[in-house]
Motif scaffolding. Structure first.
Motif, mmCIF file in Angstrom:
data_model
loop_
_atom_site.group_PDB
_atom_site.id
_atom_site.type_symbol
_atom_site.label_atom_id
_atom_site.label_comp_id
_atom_site.label_asym_id
_atom_site.label_seq_id
_atom_site.Cartn_x
_atom_site.Cartn_y
_atom_site.Cartn_z
ATOM 1 N N VAL A 89 -2.750 48.072 -32.894
ATOM 2 C CA VAL A 89 -3.977 48.779 -32.495
ATOM 3 C C VAL A 89 -5.089 47.781 -32.204
ATOM 4 O O VAL A 89 -5.802 47.883 -31.194
ATOM 5 C CB VAL A 89 -4.405 49.776 -33.595
ATOM 6 C CG1 VAL A 89 -5.784 50.356 -33.282
ATOM 7 C CG2 VAL A 89 -3.393 50.903 -33.731
ATOM 8 N N ALA A 90 -5.259 46.807 -33.106
ATOM 9 C CA ALA A 90 -6.332 45.829 -32.945
ATOM 10 C C ALA A 90 -6.110 44.935 -31.728
ATOM 11 O O ALA A 90 -7.070 44.603 -31.007
ATOM 12 C CB ALA A 90 -6.436 44.981 -34.218
ATOM 13 N N SER A 98 -11.421 52.867 -35.986
ATOM 14 C CA SER A 98 -12.593 52.735 -36.840
ATOM 15 C C SER A 98 -13.625 53.821 -36.548
ATOM 16 O O SER A 98 -14.241 54.373 -37.469
ATOM 17 C CB SER A 98 -13.235 51.358 -36.645
ATOM 18 O OG SER A 98 -12.279 50.327 -36.776
ATOM 19 N N CYS A 99 -13.800 54.161 -35.264
ATOM 20 C CA CYS A 99 -14.804 55.168 -34.912
ATOM 21 C C CYS A 99 -14.411 56.566 -35.358
ATOM 22 O O CYS A 99 -15.235 57.486 -35.318
ATOM 23 C CB CYS A 99 -15.081 55.143 -33.413
ATOM 24 S SG CYS A 99 -13.644 55.370 -32.353
ATOM 25 N N ALA A 152 -17.619 50.318 -29.944
ATOM 26 C CA ALA A 152 -18.806 50.046 -29.129
ATOM 27 C C ALA A 152 -18.839 50.944 -27.894
ATOM 28 O O ALA A 152 -19.908 51.425 -27.489
ATOM 29 C CB ALA A 152 -18.832 48.574 -28.724
ATOM 30 N N PHE A 153 -17.673 51.167 -27.306
ATOM 31 C CA PHE A 153 -17.602 52.053 -26.140
ATOM 32 C C PHE A 153 -17.973 53.476 -26.534
ATOM 33 O O PHE A 153 -18.740 54.152 -25.837
ATOM 34 C CB PHE A 153 -16.196 52.009 -25.549
ATOM 35 C CG PHE A 153 -16.052 52.788 -24.273
ATOM 36 C CD1 PHE A 153 -16.347 52.205 -23.057
ATOM 37 C CD2 PHE A 153 -15.617 54.107 -24.290
ATOM 38 C CE1 PHE A 153 -16.228 52.928 -21.876
ATOM 39 C CE2 PHE A 153 -15.492 54.832 -23.127
ATOM 40 C CZ PHE A 153 -15.800 54.242 -21.906
ATOM 41 N N ALA A 154 -17.432 53.964 -27.667
ATOM 42 C CA ALA A 154 -17.716 55.327 -28.120
ATOM 43 C C ALA A 154 -19.176 55.519 -28.470
ATOM 44 O O ALA A 154 -19.701 56.638 -28.390
ATOM 45 C CB ALA A 154 -16.843 55.664 -29.327
ATOM 46 N N THR A 177 -10.815 48.627 -34.386
ATOM 47 C CA THR A 177 -11.168 48.869 -32.979
ATOM 48 C C THR A 177 -12.645 48.627 -32.694
ATOM 49 O O THR A 177 -13.368 49.543 -32.294
ATOM 50 C CB THR A 177 -10.801 50.312 -32.583
ATOM 51 O OG1 THR A 177 -11.385 51.225 -33.553
ATOM 52 C CG2 THR A 177 -9.302 50.511 -32.564
ATOM 53 N N PRO A 178 -13.144 47.408 -32.874
ATOM 54 C CA PRO A 178 -14.570 47.168 -32.602
ATOM 55 C C PRO A 178 -14.966 47.440 -31.160
ATOM 56 O O PRO A 178 -16.092 47.881 -30.886
ATOM 57 C CB PRO A 178 -14.755 45.689 -32.972
ATOM 58 C CG PRO A 178 -13.377 45.097 -32.890
ATOM 59 C CD PRO A 178 -12.448 46.189 -33.313
ATOM 60 N N ASN A 179 -14.075 47.189 -30.212
ATOM 61 C CA ASN A 179 -14.422 47.405 -28.807
ATOM 62 C C ASN A 179 -14.451 48.887 -28.446
ATOM 63 O O ASN A 179 -15.353 49.343 -27.739
ATOM 64 C CB ASN A 179 -13.427 46.655 -27.920
ATOM 65 C CG ASN A 179 -13.538 45.153 -28.080
ATOM 66 O OD1 ASN A 179 -14.512 44.535 -27.669
ATOM 67 N ND2 ASN A 179 -12.544 44.547 -28.721
#
Length: 522
Positions: free
Chosen positions: A286-287, A22-23, A36-38, A31-33
């Motif tokens: 991936v998720a 996603s990022c 958030a890390f990125a 990839t919400p986590n």
């Protein structure tokens, strides 16, 4: 050891395409986590893997040089003794070095990629009970168990290593009877959750380390690699049609069991439903892996270790899912394979300090980056760091990728589909022309031609490309770090330039010409 040096966490998301995060602009929230890390790190939008598959790409990240220099281009390749690895450099420099690996090509085969690790836990292969634990077991029974497991592991590793070096054994492993056996009994994709749990325990509890000794932890995760078996809740979200459609389930079952089909080009394009199935299942994997990473980073944050750790998240290569009638990652060098995610978070980095770097960079520079972060880089290595510098170096990096076809795959294809090898030029090495984001002001591309090989055969050296028929070393013509480049205008609008197939030179030389891509550093 000084407590001022950071821990190093080097995570390789094996087979992870950048365009499915996603990022990196993927429209689905996979990839919400990682997103958030990125958001509190530095994300590189144009990172290029040095090779299209596991062994040469890992070897480049572990040595800082391209495949044509380290020579690790085949499953039977062995790292040159005179080429120090990242783990060796860090171990000598005082770090406790530990590996947590789910890929048998890194964690099982005796190819030198594990050199320098004081502890290397392997979660794939015939023995996955982690015979070489991080730290030392207390008591005679614990020490005996570790010794016994190491003996059994040595025997199992020898057996598995033979499969990587034998065409006959490889072909046997691809038969319908053997595939289900090694996919289950051998834990082909390892155990992502357990490997992350063990990594968090080492970084938080620090068993077996000296007081104030920093840790280097390498982690390889295989969650997005074929075959696809994500938990049901992720299938429901990303590939719900598979649960409803019997044809889709049958196709997926055939695909998961057809290991040869993961390697060879397709003879025809996938239909829309087949492509939808593969895309959805890949996204589900991936998720699921992202969720496990989210739990992992939460544990590190709660222990207080995350803000004392340099974290690198990258991929060794991507994956073809039917694009251009290609599958897997053996034979091509399109963006689906060599454009990879790269996220670096420095100790204590915050959202206000986050950045996006659009400069073209090679992931082989992660070697120099880690050495720079630990204070171990020499004067030649330090200019290639990817960490921010007070004064940018006037240094030019040559960024390219090299796709040398795995010989055991080619041999198998020659037996099964020789016409396909000929028609798709599967036996030819490939180099890309380039990949140009809009922010680059200059892109230089220059072809180098290979000289004719005329010398008589002799024992090969691994330090330069080698012609099996003539044993001639074409260092000046084939070494990617030699020669000059011509400056050309950048592509506008941004475009993925076509793949260039480099033909063989005279006398069937196995060396090759190289297209160099020079990106002036910002």
């Amino acid at each position: 050891m000084s407590s001022q040096r950071p821990d190093i966490l080097f995570i390789v998301l094996d087979t992870q395409r950048a365009d499915r995060l996603s990022c990196y602009g993927y429209p689905l929230n996979t990839t919400p986590n990682l997103d958030a890390f990125a958001a509190e790190a530095t994300r590189f939008s144009a990172a290029i893997a040095p090779a299209q598959w596991t062994i040469p790409s890992h070897a480049s990240m572990f040595t800082g040089v391209y495949p044509s220099e380290h020579g690790m281009t085949q499953s039977y390749s062995v790292m040159p003794d005179d080429l120090p690895t990242l783990a060796e450099r860090l171990h000598v420099g005082g770090y406790f070095t530990a590996g947590f690996c789910n890929n048998p090509l890194v964690g099982v085969i005796n190819n030198g990629l594990r050199r320098g690790f004081q502890s290397f836990l392997n979660y794939s292969g015939l023995l996955t009970s982690r015979p070489n634990q991080a730290g030392v077991s207390s008591g005679p029974i614990g020490r005996y168990r570790q010794w016994f497991k190491r003996q059994i592991s040595g025997v199992m590793t020898t057996i598995q290593d033979a499969f990587a070096r034998s065409d006959w054994l490889l072909a046997l492993s691809f038969t319908p009877i053997m595939v289900p056996l090694w996919q289950t009994a051998l834990s082909f994709k390892g155990n992502t959750a357990k490997s992350l749990e063990d990594t968090a325990r080492l970084l938080s509890d620090r068993p077996g380390t000296a007081p104030d000794q920093p840790i280097f932890a390498f982690v390889n995760l295989m969650g997005t690699h074929m075959p696809y078996h994500p938990p049901r809740q992720y299938i429901e979200k990303y590939a719900p049609h598979v649960l409803r459609d019997r044809d889709a389930r049958n196709f997926l079952q055939r695909f998961n069991n057809d290991v040869y089909g993961w390697l060879a080009p397709l003879t025809g394009a996938l239909n829309d439903e087949q492509k939808k199935t593969l895309d959805g299942m890949y996204d589900a994997e991936v998720a699921y892996q992202d969720a496990l990473l989210g739990t992992f980073f939460q544990k590190l944050a709660e222990s207080g270790r995350l803000d004392h750790t340099l974290v690198i998240i990258c991929a060794d290569h991507g994956e073809h899912l039917g694009e251009k009638q290609l599958m897997g990652h053996s034979l091509s060098i399109y963006n689906e394979l060599v454009r990879v995610p790269l996220i670096i978070r420095q100790p204590g980095q915050t959202r206000d300090q986050a950045a996006i770097v659009d400069e073209i960079v090679s992931t082989r520079r992660l070697f120099q980056t880690v050495l720079d972060a630990t204070g171990l880089a020499n004067n030649k290595e330090q200019p290639l760091t990817l960490l921010p510098q007070p004064q940018p170096h006037a240094e030019t990096d040559y960024v390219f990728a090299e796709a040398i076809p795995p010989q055991n795959v080619l041999n198998l294809m020659q037996k099964r589909q020789p016409d396909l090898v000929r028609d798709r030029a599967c036996d030819k090495p490939r180099r890309p022309c380039g990949w140009a984001p809009t922010s680059l002001s200059k892109l230089a591309i220059a072809p180098l031609s290979c000289t004719m090989c005329t010398k008589t055969p002799r024992k090969p050296s691994i330090s330069a490309p080698f012609c099996r028929k003539t044993s001639k070393r074409c260092r000046s013509a084939c070494n990617p770090l030699r020669g000059k480049s011509r400056v050309m205008a950048p592509s506008s609008p941004p475009v993925a330039l076509p793949v260039m197939m480099i033909p063989k030179c005279s006398v069937a030389c196995k060396t090759w010409a190289i297209w160099k891509i020079k990106a002036d550093r910002i």
